[in-house]
Design a protein around this motif. Structure first.
Motif, PDB file in Angstrom:
ATOM      1  N   ASN A  32     -20.191 -28.865 -14.039  1.00 31.86           N
ATOM      2  CA  ASN A  32     -20.169 -27.939 -15.168  1.00 31.86           C
ATOM      3  C   ASN A  32     -21.045 -26.713 -14.960  1.00 31.86           C
ATOM      4  OD1 ASN A  32     -18.355 -29.416 -16.683  1.00 31.86           O
ATOM      5  ND2 ASN A  32     -19.939 -30.556 -17.754  1.00 31.86           N
ATOM      6  N   TYR A  33     -22.211 -26.893 -14.312  1.00 30.23           N
ATOM      7  CA  TYR A  33     -23.190 -25.805 -14.287  1.00 30.23           C
ATOM      8  C   TYR A  33     -23.757 -25.415 -12.932  1.00 30.23           C
ATOM      9  CZ  TYR A  33     -23.221 -26.446 -19.308  1.00 30.23           C
ATOM     10  OH  TYR A  33     -22.847 -26.536 -20.616  1.00 30.23           O
ATOM     11  N   PHE A  34     -23.774 -26.272 -11.941  1.00 25.80           N
ATOM     12  CA  PHE A  34     -24.557 -26.002 -10.740  1.00 25.80           C
ATOM     13  C   PHE A  34     -23.764 -25.827  -9.448  1.00 25.80           C
ATOM     14  CE2 PHE A  34     -27.462 -28.050 -13.718  1.00 25.80           C
ATOM     15  CZ  PHE A  34     -28.485 -27.123 -13.730  1.00 25.80           C
ATOM     16  N   ASN A  35     -22.585 -26.355  -9.332  1.00 29.33           N
ATOM     17  CA  ASN A  35     -21.818 -26.204  -8.101  1.00 29.33           C
ATOM     18  C   ASN A  35     -21.288 -24.776  -7.969  1.00 29.33           C
ATOM     19  OD1 ASN A  35     -22.251 -28.875  -7.496  1.00 29.33           O
ATOM     20  ND2 ASN A  35     -20.260 -29.569  -8.261  1.00 29.33           N
ATOM     21  N   LEU A  36     -20.894 -24.410  -6.743  1.00 30.00           N
ATOM     22  CA  LEU A  36     -20.424 -23.043  -6.502  1.00 30.00           C
ATOM     23  C   LEU A  36     -19.268 -22.651  -7.421  1.00 30.00           C
ATOM     24  CD1 LEU A  36     -20.619 -22.752  -2.623  1.00 30.00           C
ATOM     25  CD2 LEU A  36     -22.045 -21.610  -4.339  1.00 30.00           C
ATOM     26  N   ASP A  83     -22.713 -18.584 -19.673  1.00 34.58           N
ATOM     27  CA  ASP A  83     -22.692 -19.894 -20.336  1.00 34.58           C
ATOM     28  C   ASP A  83     -23.969 -20.670 -20.010  1.00 34.58           C
ATOM     29  OD1 ASP A  83     -20.112 -19.406 -21.288  1.00 34.58           O
ATOM     30  OD2 ASP A  83     -19.150 -20.444 -19.608  1.00 34.58           O
ATOM     31  N   PHE A  84     -24.350 -20.624 -18.740  1.00 34.86           N
ATOM     32  CA  PHE A  84     -25.562 -21.332 -18.310  1.00 34.86           C
ATOM     33  C   PHE A  84     -26.770 -20.798 -19.069  1.00 34.86           C
ATOM     34  CE2 PHE A  84     -29.300 -22.232 -15.865  1.00 34.86           C
ATOM     35  CZ  PHE A  84     -29.057 -23.487 -15.328  1.00 34.86           C
ATOM     36  N   ARG A  85     -26.888 -19.483 -19.126  1.00 33.19           N
ATOM     37  CA  ARG A  85     -28.054 -18.882 -19.790  1.00 33.19           C
ATOM     38  C   ARG A  85     -28.093 -19.242 -21.271  1.00 33.19           C
ATOM     39  NH1 ARG A  85     -30.385 -12.745 -19.734  1.00 33.19           N
ATOM     40  NH2 ARG A  85     -32.326 -13.333 -20.723  1.00 33.19           N
ATOM     41  N   ARG A  86     -26.946 -19.237 -21.921  1.00 32.08           N
ATOM     42  CA  ARG A  86     -26.897 -19.605 -23.337  1.00 32.08           C
ATOM     43  C   ARG A  86     -27.256 -21.075 -23.543  1.00 32.08           C
ATOM     44  NH1 ARG A  86     -21.999 -18.526 -24.087  1.00 32.08           N
ATOM     45  NH2 ARG A  86     -21.207 -20.620 -24.202  1.00 32.08           N
ATOM     46  N   ARG A  87     -26.769 -21.923 -22.670  1.00 34.28           N
ATOM     47  CA  ARG A  87     -26.994 -23.360 -22.815  1.00 34.28           C
ATOM     48  C   ARG A  87     -28.418 -23.787 -22.447  1.00 34.28           C
ATOM     49  NH1 ARG A  87     -23.747 -28.143 -23.384  1.00 34.28           N
ATOM     50  NH2 ARG A  87     -25.297 -29.764 -23.412  1.00 34.28           N
ATOM     51  N   PHE A  88     -28.953 -23.193 -21.382  1.00 37.56           N
ATOM     52  CA  PHE A  88     -30.261 -23.612 -20.887  1.00 37.56           C
ATOM     53  C   PHE A  88     -31.391 -22.684 -21.320  1.00 37.56           C
ATOM     54  CE2 PHE A  88     -27.393 -25.940 -18.254  1.00 37.56           C
ATOM     55  CZ  PHE A  88     -28.045 -27.115 -17.956  1.00 37.56           C
ATOM     56  N   GLN A  89     -31.075 -21.601 -21.982  1.00 36.91           N
ATOM     57  CA  GLN A  89     -32.072 -20.625 -22.437  1.00 36.91           C
ATOM     58  C   GLN A  89     -32.822 -19.991 -21.277  1.00 36.91           C
ATOM     59  OE1 GLN A  89     -32.326 -19.820 -25.831  1.00 36.91           O
ATOM     60  NE2 GLN A  89     -30.488 -21.055 -25.889  1.00 36.91           N
ATOM     61  N   MET A  90     -32.193 -19.925 -20.101  1.00 32.99           N
ATOM     62  CA  MET A  90     -32.768 -19.277 -18.918  1.00 32.99           C
ATOM     63  C   MET A  90     -31.645 -19.054 -17.920  1.00 32.99           C
ATOM     64  SD  MET A  90     -34.739 -22.439 -16.997  1.00 32.99           S
ATOM     65  CE  MET A  90     -35.664 -22.902 -18.429  1.00 32.99           C
ATOM     66  N   MET A  97     -34.495 -30.859 -24.771  1.00 27.96           N
ATOM     67  CA  MET A  97     -35.340 -31.350 -25.855  1.00 27.96           C
ATOM     68  C   MET A  97     -36.286 -30.247 -26.320  1.00 27.96           C
ATOM     69  SD  MET A  97     -36.044 -35.244 -24.566  1.00 27.96           S
ATOM     70  CE  MET A  97     -37.234 -35.612 -25.830  1.00 27.96           C
ATOM     71  N   MET A  98     -36.825 -29.466 -25.379  1.00 28.48           N
ATOM     72  CA  MET A  98     -37.730 -28.369 -25.748  1.00 28.48           C
ATOM     73  C   MET A  98     -36.974 -27.210 -26.395  1.00 28.48           C
ATOM     74  SD  MET A  98     -40.658 -27.918 -22.856  1.00 28.48           S
ATOM     75  CE  MET A  98     -39.708 -28.129 -21.367  1.00 28.48           C
ATOM     76  N   ALA A  99     -35.878 -26.787 -25.800  1.00 25.90           N
ATOM     77  CA  ALA A  99     -35.170 -25.596 -26.260  1.00 25.90           C
ATOM     78  C   ALA A  99     -34.509 -25.794 -27.617  1.00 25.90           C
ATOM     79  CB  ALA A  99     -34.119 -25.181 -25.231  1.00 25.90           C
ATOM     80  N   TYR A 100     -33.971 -26.961 -27.851  1.00 23.82           N
ATOM     81  CA  TYR A 100     -33.205 -27.203 -29.068  1.00 23.82           C
ATOM     82  C   TYR A 100     -33.868 -28.163 -30.037  1.00 23.82           C
ATOM     83  CZ  TYR A 100     -29.564 -24.952 -26.367  1.00 23.82           C
ATOM     84  OH  TYR A 100     -28.847 -24.058 -25.620  1.00 23.82           O
ATOM     85  N   GLY A 101     -35.002 -28.727 -29.650  1.00 23.83           N
ATOM     86  CA  GLY A 101     -35.642 -29.713 -30.508  1.00 23.83           C
ATOM     87  C   GLY A 101     -34.825 -30.997 -30.599  1.00 23.83           C
ATOM     88  N   SER A 102     -34.055 -31.278 -29.550  1.00 27.67           N
ATOM     89  CA  SER A 102     -33.220 -32.479 -29.538  1.00 27.67           C
ATOM     90  C   SER A 102     -34.100 -33.720 -29.500  1.00 27.67           C
ATOM     91  CB  SER A 102     -32.308 -32.492 -28.307  1.00 27.67           C
ATOM     92  OG  SER A 102     -31.485 -31.363 -28.289  1.00 27.67           O
TER      93      SER A 102
END
Length: 143
Positions: free
Chosen positions: A9-13, A21-28, A71-76
Motif C-alpha cells: 500500500n505505501y512502501f514498495n516502488l 496519500d502517504f503524507r496525509r496518512r502518516f503526517q510526514m 497512535m501519536m498522530a491520530y490518538g488511536s
C-alpha cells in the motif's frame, strides 16, 4: 500478511497509494519516515525484524513504526491497532514508548530544543506572510 499489505500500500516502488496519500496518512513524507525508521533501528534492535521460536517472523520495523506513529498522530487507542495490524495492546504500548524514547534520544539536540532567535524570526515572518502577525507566544494564534 499485514506486513505485505502495508508494504504494497505505501512502501514498495509500485505502491497503491501516492506520495500525497502517504503524507496525509502518516503526517510526514515517505523519506522522513524512512529516515526515522533507519535511525530508530540503529539505536534499538527491537525495531528490527525478529523471528519467534516457531521460526515465524515477528512484526516488521515498518509495522512497529506505523503503529506507534498512528497512535501519536491520530490518538488511536492500542486496542484499535489489534484490529488493524494484529498487534496486541501491550505490544503497541511498548512499541510506542520505545519509539518516543528513541526519538527524544536521537533528535533532542536538533529538533527538541527551544527555538533560537533565528528560528523565531523565521517563524514570525512565515506567520506574517500567512496573515497571523505576532503569533509567537499565542497558542491559539488569535492575538
Amino acid at each position: 500478511m499485514s506486513h505485505a499489505n502495508l508494504m504494497n500500500n505505501y512502501f514498495n516502488l509500485n505502491s497503491m497509494h501516492t506520495e500525497e496519500d502517504f503524507r496525509r496518512r502518516f503526517q510526514m513524507r515517505r523519506h522522513v519516515f524512512e529516515r526515522l525508521l533507519r535511525d530508530v533501528q540503529q539505536v534499538n534492535p527491537d525495531f528490527r525484524q525478529k523471528w519467534n521460536r516457531a521460526r515465524r517472523p515477528g512484526f516488521s520495523p515498518h509495522q512497529n513504526a506505523t503503529v506507534a506513529l498512528q497512535m501519536m498522530a491520530y490518538g488511536s487507542s492500542a486496542d484499535s491497532m489489534d484490529e488493524i495490524h494484529g498487534m496486541s495492546e501491550f505490544t503497541c504500548l511498548d512499541t510506542l514508548e520505545q519509539l518516543c524514547d528513541i526519538i527524544v534520544q536521537v533528535y533532542k539536540n536538533e529538533y527538541l530544543r527551544e527555538p533560537n532567535q533565528e528560528d523565531l524570526n523565521r517563524l514570525i515572518h512565515k506567520a506574517e506572510d500567512r496573515g497571523f502577525p505576532s503569533m509567537i507566544g499565542s497558542l491559539d494564534c488569535m492575538h
